[in-house]
Scaffold this motif. Structure first.
Motif, PDB file in Angstrom:
ATOM      1  N   ARG A 198      -9.451  -3.028  -6.622  1.00 26.55           N
ATOM      2  CA  ARG A 198     -10.144  -1.791  -6.051  1.00 26.55           C
ATOM      3  C   ARG A 198     -11.447  -2.163  -4.851  1.00 26.55           C
ATOM      4  N   PRO A 200      -7.248  -5.347  -3.142  1.00 22.89           N
ATOM      5  CA  PRO A 200      -6.574  -4.040  -3.596  1.00 22.89           C
ATOM      6  C   PRO A 200      -6.477  -4.414  -4.913  1.00 22.89           C
ATOM      7  N   ARG A 217       0.940  -1.002   0.471  1.00 20.94           N
ATOM      8  CA  ARG A 217      -0.318  -0.086   0.293  1.00 20.94           C
ATOM      9  C   ARG A 217       0.629   1.084   0.425  1.00 20.94           C
TER      10      ARG A 217
END
Length: 277
Positions: A127, A124, A59
């Protein structure tokens, strides 16, 4: 999902530079991304931090758009899939011994029709369910890559067969383990290691695939890219920190006559990471 910076460069015929990070502070990953490195080699083969920690480091790297090339341990196929779901752009699979094992890596790393990776879509990379399923499946196959690492001499001999496996994008020699397994530990200038690089380079040329390499210096990187390497990794954060501390110690010793008493092992200069040229 995030387009792969490495794959974008490969498609333009450009070379990419990566760095290996061992420290688990997200700030280091964020900094490398902001500095514009194309890739960060995340090593979960030799380091014990969790998949959750890996996700937080990824991230941080996304701030600068840097690719994460995550290396699980040999045979850790379920972890491999989770690393992709967390946002890794590439998987570096170590100690591959055969084309059959490489095909198994593709099976876990790619969605059908290339492989049989299981779908989730809540991570992620998709998304957090915001990417439509059909778009996500295509993007995941198009924007992630499989980098197979060969380290045993018998695996190097199968370089062309391994690279010929559909879904395998790159091949990479593991020079440290190769030197150990061939009885020349740490002799990175040995003719057998150069021959292994040449074999991999020729296999990539014949198959129309790419190959990656680690390098100990800019000069070695130049030689490897001249041979056709598309992605090179240089250095790691632990070495950079150690070098900086040694520089401070040396400057104060020379300028002010200060004395230091490092442990015997810490007093010796250099490491195998800096001798692979």
């Amino acid at each position: 999902m995030k387009p792969s910076r490495v794959l974008q460069k490969l498609r333009r015929g450009e070379r990419s530079l990566g760095v290996c990070l061992h420290l688990t502070d997200p700030a280091v990953y964020e900094m490398a991304g902001l500095l514009g490195f194309d890739a960060i080699w995340m090593d979960l083969e030799h380091h014990g931090y969790s998949v959750e920690t890996a996700g937080n480091l990824m991230r941080a790297a996304r701030v600068g758009g840097t690719d994460i090339v995550a290396r699980p341990g040999k045979g850790e196929f379920m972890r491999l899939s989770r690393l992709l779901e967390l946002g890794a752009s590439g998987i570096m699979y170590p100690r591959c011994d055969s084309p059959e094992e490489a095909a198994e890596v593709v099976r876990w790393a790619k969605f059908a029709p290339l492989g049989q990776r299981g779908f989730d879509g809540s991570g992620p990379d998709a998304r957090y369910t915001l990417t439509p399923m059909t778009s996500y499946l295509k993007q995941a196959n198009d924007e992630t890559f499989v980098l197979i690492q060969v380290e045993h001499p018998s695996a190097v001999e199968k370089a062309e067969e391994i690279l010929s496996v559909p879904g395998v994008d790159m091949l990479m020699l593991g020079p440290a383990d190769f030197s150990v397994l061939t009885g020349i530990p740490g002799e990175f200038g040995h003719a057998s290691i150069q021959a292994a690089f040449e074999r991999i380079a020729n296999a990539a040329k014949k198959t129309g695939k790419h190959w990656a390499a680690t390098c100990g210096s800019v000069e070695q990187a130049a030689r490897l890219t001249e041979m056709g390497a598309s992605l090179v990794f240089h250095g790691c954060d632990l070495v950079f920190v150690r070098q900086g501390l040694e520089q401070v110690r040396q400057r104060f010793s020379e300028a002010l006559g200060m004395t230091f008493n490092p442990l015997p092992d810490a007093a010796s200069r250099g490491s195998y990471l800096e001798s692979r040229s």
